[in-house]
Design an enzyme around this catalytic site. Structure first.
Site, PDB file in Angstrom:
ATOM      1  N   THR A  10     -38.825 -11.315  92.902  1.00 20.22           N
ATOM      2  CA  THR A  10     -38.024 -10.428  92.317  1.00 20.22           C
ATOM      3  C   THR A  10     -38.776  -9.356  91.670  1.00 20.22           C
ATOM      4  OG1 THR A  10     -36.632  -9.689  90.600  1.00 20.22           O
ATOM      5  CG2 THR A  10     -37.835 -11.712  90.176  1.00 20.22           C
ATOM      6  N   ASP A  11     -38.403  -8.027  91.902  1.00 18.31           N
ATOM      7  CA  ASP A  11     -39.403  -6.816  91.244  1.00 18.31           C
ATOM      8  C   ASP A  11     -39.231  -7.119  89.883  1.00 18.31           C
ATOM      9  OD1 ASP A  11     -36.722  -6.297  90.545  1.00 18.31           O
ATOM     10  OD2 ASP A  11     -36.586  -4.287  91.413  1.00 18.31           O
ATOM     11  N   GLU A  12     -38.527  -7.931  89.032  1.00  7.06           N
ATOM     12  CA  GLU A  12     -38.411  -8.070  87.745  1.00  7.06           C
ATOM     13  C   GLU A  12     -39.914  -8.695  87.351  1.00  7.06           C
ATOM     14  OE1 GLU A  12     -34.667  -9.228  85.926  1.00  7.06           O
ATOM     15  OE2 GLU A  12     -33.668  -8.692  87.943  1.00  7.06           O
ATOM     16  N   LYS A  16     -39.798 -16.500  87.165  1.00  2.00           N
ATOM     17  CA  LYS A  16     -39.984 -16.349  88.543  1.00  2.00           C
ATOM     18  C   LYS A  16     -41.781 -15.880  88.671  1.00  2.00           C
ATOM     19  CE  LYS A  16     -37.558 -15.621  91.558  1.00  2.00           C
ATOM     20  NZ  LYS A  16     -36.935 -16.595  92.569  1.00  2.00           N
ATOM     21  N   SER A  48     -30.769 -17.655  88.393  1.00  2.00           N
ATOM     22  CA  SER A  48     -30.859 -16.123  88.744  1.00  2.00           C
ATOM     23  C   SER A  48     -30.026 -15.221  87.754  1.00  2.00           C
ATOM     24  CB  SER A  48     -30.346 -15.992  90.167  1.00  2.00           C
ATOM     25  OG  SER A  48     -28.905 -15.938  90.113  1.00  2.00           O
ATOM     26  N   ALA A  88     -33.706 -21.141  96.233  1.00  2.00           N
ATOM     27  CA  ALA A  88     -33.166 -21.671  95.041  1.00  2.00           C
ATOM     28  C   ALA A  88     -33.717 -21.466  93.629  1.00  2.00           C
ATOM     29  CB  ALA A  88     -33.249 -23.160  95.141  1.00  2.00           C
ATOM     30  N   PRO A 106     -17.690  -3.927  80.641  1.00  2.00           N
ATOM     31  CA  PRO A 106     -18.805  -4.125  79.490  1.00  2.00           C
ATOM     32  C   PRO A 106     -20.220  -3.400  79.708  1.00  2.00           C
ATOM     33  CG  PRO A 106     -18.682  -6.271  80.414  1.00  2.00           C
ATOM     34  CD  PRO A 106     -17.587  -5.552  81.285  1.00  2.00           C
ATOM     35  N   VAL A 107     -20.472  -2.282  79.305  1.00  2.00           N
ATOM     36  CA  VAL A 107     -21.563  -1.634  79.790  1.00  2.00           C
ATOM     37  C   VAL A 107     -22.625  -1.816  78.633  1.00  2.00           C
ATOM     38  CG1 VAL A 107     -22.791   0.744  80.002  1.00  2.00           C
ATOM     39  CG2 VAL A 107     -20.453   0.108  81.020  1.00  2.00           C
ATOM     40  N   TYR A 135     -35.933 -15.312  82.614  1.00  2.00           N
ATOM     41  CA  TYR A 135     -35.790 -15.336  83.940  1.00  2.00           C
ATOM     42  C   TYR A 135     -37.070 -14.884  84.767  1.00  2.00           C
ATOM     43  CZ  TYR A 135     -34.533 -13.555  88.668  1.00  2.00           C
ATOM     44  OH  TYR A 135     -34.263 -13.256  89.823  1.00  2.00           O
ATOM     45  N   SER A 136     -37.559 -13.636  84.352  1.00  2.00           N
ATOM     46  CA  SER A 136     -38.308 -12.898  85.145  1.00  2.00           C
ATOM     47  C   SER A 136     -39.820 -13.637  84.959  1.00  2.00           C
ATOM     48  CB  SER A 136     -38.660 -11.515  84.851  1.00  2.00           C
ATOM     49  OG  SER A 136     -38.657 -11.233  83.417  1.00  2.00           O
ATOM     50  N   THR A 158     -25.068 -25.480  92.084  1.00  2.00           N
ATOM     51  CA  THR A 158     -24.984 -25.091  90.581  1.00  2.00           C
ATOM     52  C   THR A 158     -23.572 -24.462  90.393  1.00  2.00           C
ATOM     53  OG1 THR A 158     -25.911 -23.176  90.457  1.00  2.00           O
ATOM     54  CG2 THR A 158     -27.510 -25.199  90.218  1.00  2.00           C
TER      55      THR A 158
HETATM   56  P1  NAD Z   1     -27.598 -17.368  93.125  1.00  2.00           P
HETATM   57  O1  NAD Z   1     -27.793 -17.649  91.669  1.00  2.00           O
HETATM   58  O2  NAD Z   1     -26.402 -16.607  93.768  1.00  2.00           O
HETATM   59  O3  NAD Z   1     -27.892 -18.641  94.005  1.00  2.00           O
HETATM   60  C1  NAD Z   1     -28.916 -19.603  93.732  1.00  2.00           C
HETATM   61  C2  NAD Z   1     -28.559 -20.863  94.696  1.00  2.00           C
HETATM   62  O4  NAD Z   1     -29.603 -21.771  94.344  1.00  2.00           O
HETATM   63  C3  NAD Z   1     -27.224 -21.535  94.425  1.00  2.00           C
HETATM   64  O5  NAD Z   1     -26.746 -22.000  95.603  1.00  2.00           O
HETATM   65  C4  NAD Z   1     -27.540 -22.711  93.481  1.00  2.00           C
HETATM   66  O6  NAD Z   1     -26.642 -23.769  93.577  1.00  2.00           O
HETATM   67  C5  NAD Z   1     -28.934 -23.097  94.069  1.00  2.00           C
HETATM   68  N1  NAD Z   1     -29.812 -23.718  93.246  1.00  2.00           N
HETATM   69  C6  NAD Z   1     -30.022 -23.468  91.774  1.00  2.00           C
HETATM   70  N2  NAD Z   1     -30.867 -24.464  91.244  1.00  2.00           N
HETATM   71  C7  NAD Z   1     -31.117 -25.335  92.278  1.00  2.00           C
HETATM   72  C8  NAD Z   1     -31.893 -26.367  92.255  1.00  2.00           C
HETATM   73  N3  NAD Z   1     -32.475 -26.834  91.202  1.00  2.00           N
HETATM   74  N4  NAD Z   1     -32.204 -27.031  93.322  1.00  2.00           N
HETATM   75  C9  NAD Z   1     -31.365 -26.769  94.620  1.00  2.00           C
HETATM   76  N5  NAD Z   1     -30.516 -25.620  94.560  1.00  2.00           N
HETATM   77  C10 NAD Z   1     -30.404 -24.900  93.387  1.00  2.00           C
HETATM   78  O7  NAD Z   1     -28.905 -16.491  93.311  1.00  2.00           O
HETATM   79  P2  NAD Z   1     -29.344 -15.215  94.494  1.00  2.00           P
HETATM   80  O8  NAD Z   1     -28.878 -13.981  93.880  1.00  2.00           O
HETATM   81  O9  NAD Z   1     -28.554 -15.498  95.787  1.00  2.00           O
HETATM   82  O10 NAD Z   1     -30.739 -15.239  94.270  1.00  2.00           O
HETATM   83  C11 NAD Z   1     -31.388 -16.017  95.195  1.00  2.00           C
HETATM   84  C12 NAD Z   1     -33.091 -15.728  94.908  1.00  2.00           C
HETATM   85  O11 NAD Z   1     -33.455 -14.307  95.444  1.00  2.00           O
HETATM   86  C13 NAD Z   1     -33.522 -16.214  93.856  1.00  2.00           C
HETATM   87  O12 NAD Z   1     -34.775 -16.733  93.885  1.00  2.00           O
HETATM   88  C14 NAD Z   1     -33.500 -14.787  92.978  1.00  2.00           C
HETATM   89  O13 NAD Z   1     -34.603 -14.990  92.028  1.00  2.00           O
HETATM   90  C15 NAD Z   1     -34.006 -13.827  94.168  1.00  2.00           C
HETATM   91  N6  NAD Z   1     -33.593 -12.664  93.897  1.00  2.00           N
HETATM   92  C16 NAD Z   1     -32.468 -12.115  93.638  1.00  2.00           C
HETATM   93  C17 NAD Z   1     -32.062 -10.757  93.562  1.00  2.00           C
HETATM   94  C18 NAD Z   1     -30.739 -10.279  93.273  1.00  2.00           C
HETATM   95  O14 NAD Z   1     -30.237  -8.959  93.068  1.00  2.00           O
HETATM   96  N7  NAD Z   1     -29.600 -11.500  93.169  1.00  2.00           N
HETATM   97  C19 NAD Z   1     -32.889  -9.881  93.805  1.00  2.00           C
HETATM   98  C20 NAD Z   1     -34.252 -10.265  94.025  1.00  2.00           C
HETATM   99  C21 NAD Z   1     -34.669 -11.323  93.985  1.00  2.00           C
HETATM  100  P1  TYD Z   2     -27.522  -7.615  86.589  1.00  2.00           P
HETATM  101  O1  TYD Z   2     -26.379  -7.386  87.424  1.00  2.00           O
HETATM  102  O2  TYD Z   2     -27.469  -8.663  85.423  1.00  2.00           O
HETATM  103  O3  TYD Z   2     -29.073  -7.733  87.167  1.00  2.00           O
HETATM  104  P2  TYD Z   2     -30.566  -7.469  86.508  1.00  2.00           P
HETATM  105  O4  TYD Z   2     -30.274  -7.704  85.063  1.00  2.00           O
HETATM  106  O5  TYD Z   2     -31.306  -8.535  86.987  1.00  2.00           O
HETATM  107  O6  TYD Z   2     -31.232  -6.283  86.940  1.00  2.00           O
HETATM  108  O7  TYD Z   2     -27.387  -6.315  85.632  1.00  2.00           O
HETATM  109  C1  TYD Z   2     -27.792  -5.211  86.290  1.00  2.00           C
HETATM  110  C2  TYD Z   2     -27.739  -4.083  85.397  1.00  2.00           C
HETATM  111  O8  TYD Z   2     -26.486  -3.860  84.974  1.00  2.00           O
HETATM  112  C3  TYD Z   2     -28.671  -4.296  83.993  1.00  2.00           C
HETATM  113  O9  TYD Z   2     -29.349  -2.986  83.540  1.00  2.00           O
HETATM  114  C4  TYD Z   2     -27.758  -4.962  83.103  1.00  2.00           C
HETATM  115  C5  TYD Z   2     -26.531  -4.131  83.377  1.00  2.00           C
HETATM  116  N1  TYD Z   2     -25.162  -4.823  82.956  1.00  2.00           N
HETATM  117  C6  TYD Z   2     -24.318  -4.323  82.017  1.00  2.00           C
HETATM  118  O10 TYD Z   2     -24.402  -3.217  81.690  1.00  2.00           O
HETATM  119  N2  TYD Z   2     -23.121  -5.066  81.879  1.00  2.00           N
HETATM  120  C7  TYD Z   2     -22.886  -6.318  82.283  1.00  2.00           C
HETATM  121  O11 TYD Z   2     -21.896  -6.909  82.045  1.00  2.00           O
HETATM  122  C8  TYD Z   2     -23.962  -6.719  83.137  1.00  2.00           C
HETATM  123  C9  TYD Z   2     -23.761  -8.296  83.738  1.00  2.00           C
HETATM  124  C10 TYD Z   2     -25.148  -5.973  83.583  1.00  2.00           C
END
Ligand code: NAD
Ligand code: TYD
Length: 340
Positions: free
Chosen positions: A127-129, A156, A87, A84, A207-208, A152-153, A38
């Site tokens: 995820t913890d979310e 998940k 996210s 996958a 952007p906060v 999203y959450s 994607t």
């Molecule tokens: P990301 O968005 O960077 O990567 C997602 C990957 O999945 C991409 O390579 C995308 O091409 C692939 N993908 C999406 N839809 C697909 C499909 N239908 N079929 C096959 N591939 C597909 O995400 P990430 O941050 O690397 O997160 C990975 C996992 O960890 C997710 O399940 C997310 O929920 C979980 N997670 C992420 C965080 C975080 O902080 N990023 C924290 C906790 C859990």
């Molecule tokens: P994010 O990285 O999107 O992770 P998550 O929402 O999954 O925790 O955001 C982390 C925190 O940062 C969240 O409280 C939202 C905030 N945030 C901003 O304030 N500005 C931004 O532009 C983004 C993307 C996130």
């Protein structure tokens, strides 16, 4: 004999860090990266390992039953780690359907195939979310109530329930990890830390959301990957493992720290409208994984954030390349809507 492990979403942020870490040293295991690529997936993330003899890539969507099943048969898969996903919370607020398709229906598809083919080790990266939002005190434990707040959450959490149900009903060996916010190299620059780094480097507004006081519990990505591997190999079937770094920070603290590190003025900070339904605080109780599996985070926040910033400074072309087409369209629309 080693395992043949299907790693879905291996071209994304955490999946690619996981594959690079696992493939860095020789092992008897073979890793098959199944990813549809994607906007968030990028094979560039894997160029260091793409020639390894125990690494294979298949461009397949996890929702495609026929193709996923034939990949599993072709490589005699005996374990699945499902990274996958769609996210990004903000994108789920803007358009929730892809989140249900990939995160819920895609996971269900993998579970059905694992059941049919007797693939007896299934790890769901969650995820913890899914636990919702905390007030000022407390931390999420594995038995905390599931109360997801964003599309999203919610997607998940639905997937977690399906994974649990397949373990409970069919006796499959399934595990779920629930991690806090990750940061590190190769994170798509829509998430807080890489977005703020890139905007600061380019003298754009930072952007906060809201008052900037929302709290997240940060973990360096390689520590998350080690935790996933530990649970995959040694976790108990049917159980959930929280993974977190005991590292709570307000968003504004992180933004100000990055500006200091980069040497840019605080005047770049721009408070914008809050994210709808914004979860106030996440914090993880990691005592189960630390005591039962001996996992603990190795990278401190001060080291991790420095390594992360260095990586983005040294890889500006990576950020430029991934911020294209669909991403830019979303960015303009989303932040345009949040302007005060
Ligand atoms: P990301 O968005 O960077 O990567 C997602 C990957 O999945 C991409 O390579 C995308 O091409 C692939 N993908 C999406 N839809 C697909 C499909 N239908 N079929 C096959 N591939 C597909 O995400 P990430 O941050 O690397 O997160 C990975 C996992 O960890 C997710 O399940 C997310 O929920 C979980 N997670 C992420 C965080 C975080 O902080 N990023 C924290 C906790 C859990
Ligand atoms: P994010 O990285 O999107 O992770 P998550 O929402 O999954 O925790 O955001 C982390 C925190 O940062 C969240 O409280 C939202 C905030 N945030 C901003 O304030 N500005 C931004 O532009 C983004 C993307 C996130």
């Amino acid at each position: 004999m080693g395992n043949n492990i299907l790693v879905t979403g291996g071209a994304g942020f955490i999946g690619s860090n996981f594959l690079r870490d696992r493939l860095a040293s020789p092992s008897g295991d073979t890793f098959i990266n199944l990813d549809t690529i994607t906007y968030a997936g990028n094979l560039e993330n894997l160029k260091e390992v793409s020639e390894k003899e125990n690494y294979f890539f298949e461009k397949v969507n996890i929702e495609d039953e026929t193709k996923v099943e034939s990949v599993c048969k072709k490589y005699k898969i005996n374990g699945i780690i499902n990274f996958a996903a769609e996210s990004h919370v903000d994108r789920s607020i803007s358009d929730s359907k892809p989140f249900i398709n990939t995160n819920v229906l895609g996971t269900l598809n993998l579970l059905e195939i694992a059941r049919r083919l007797n693939i007896d080790n299934f790890l769901q990266v969650s995820t913890d979310e899914v636990y919702g939002s905390l007030g000022k005190t407390g931390a999420f434990a594995e038995n905390s109530q599931i109360q997801p707040n964003s599309p999203y959450s919610a997607s998940k959490a639905s997937a977690d329930h399906l994974v649990h149900s397949f373990g409970h009903t069919y006796g499959m060996n399934v595990k779920i990890t629930r991690c806090s916010n990750n940061y590190g190299p190769y994170q798509f620059p829509e998430k807080l830390i890489p977005l703020m780094i890139n905007n600061a480097l380019e003298d754009k507004d930072l952007p906060v959301y809201g008052d900037g006081k929302n709290v997240r519990d940060w973990l360096y990505v390689s520590d998350h990957c080690d935790g996933i591997w530990e649970v995959f190999l040694n976790g108990n079937s049917g159980e959930v493992y929280n993974i977190g770094g005991d590292c709570e920070k307000q968003n504004i603290e992180i933004v100000e720290l990055l500006l200091d590190m980069i040497g840019k003025p605080k005047s770049l900070i721009k408070y914008v409208k809050d994210r709808p339904g914004h979860d106030e605080r996440y914090a993880i109780d990691n005592s189960k994984i630390t005591s039962e599996l001996n996992w603990k985070p190795k990278i401190s926040f001060s080291d991790g954030i420095k390594m992360t910033l260095d990586w983005y400074l040294n890889n500006k072309s990576w950020s430029n390349n991934v911020r294209s087409g669909a991403y830019l369209e979303f960015y303009e629309k989303w932040y345009g809507g949040l302007a005060k």
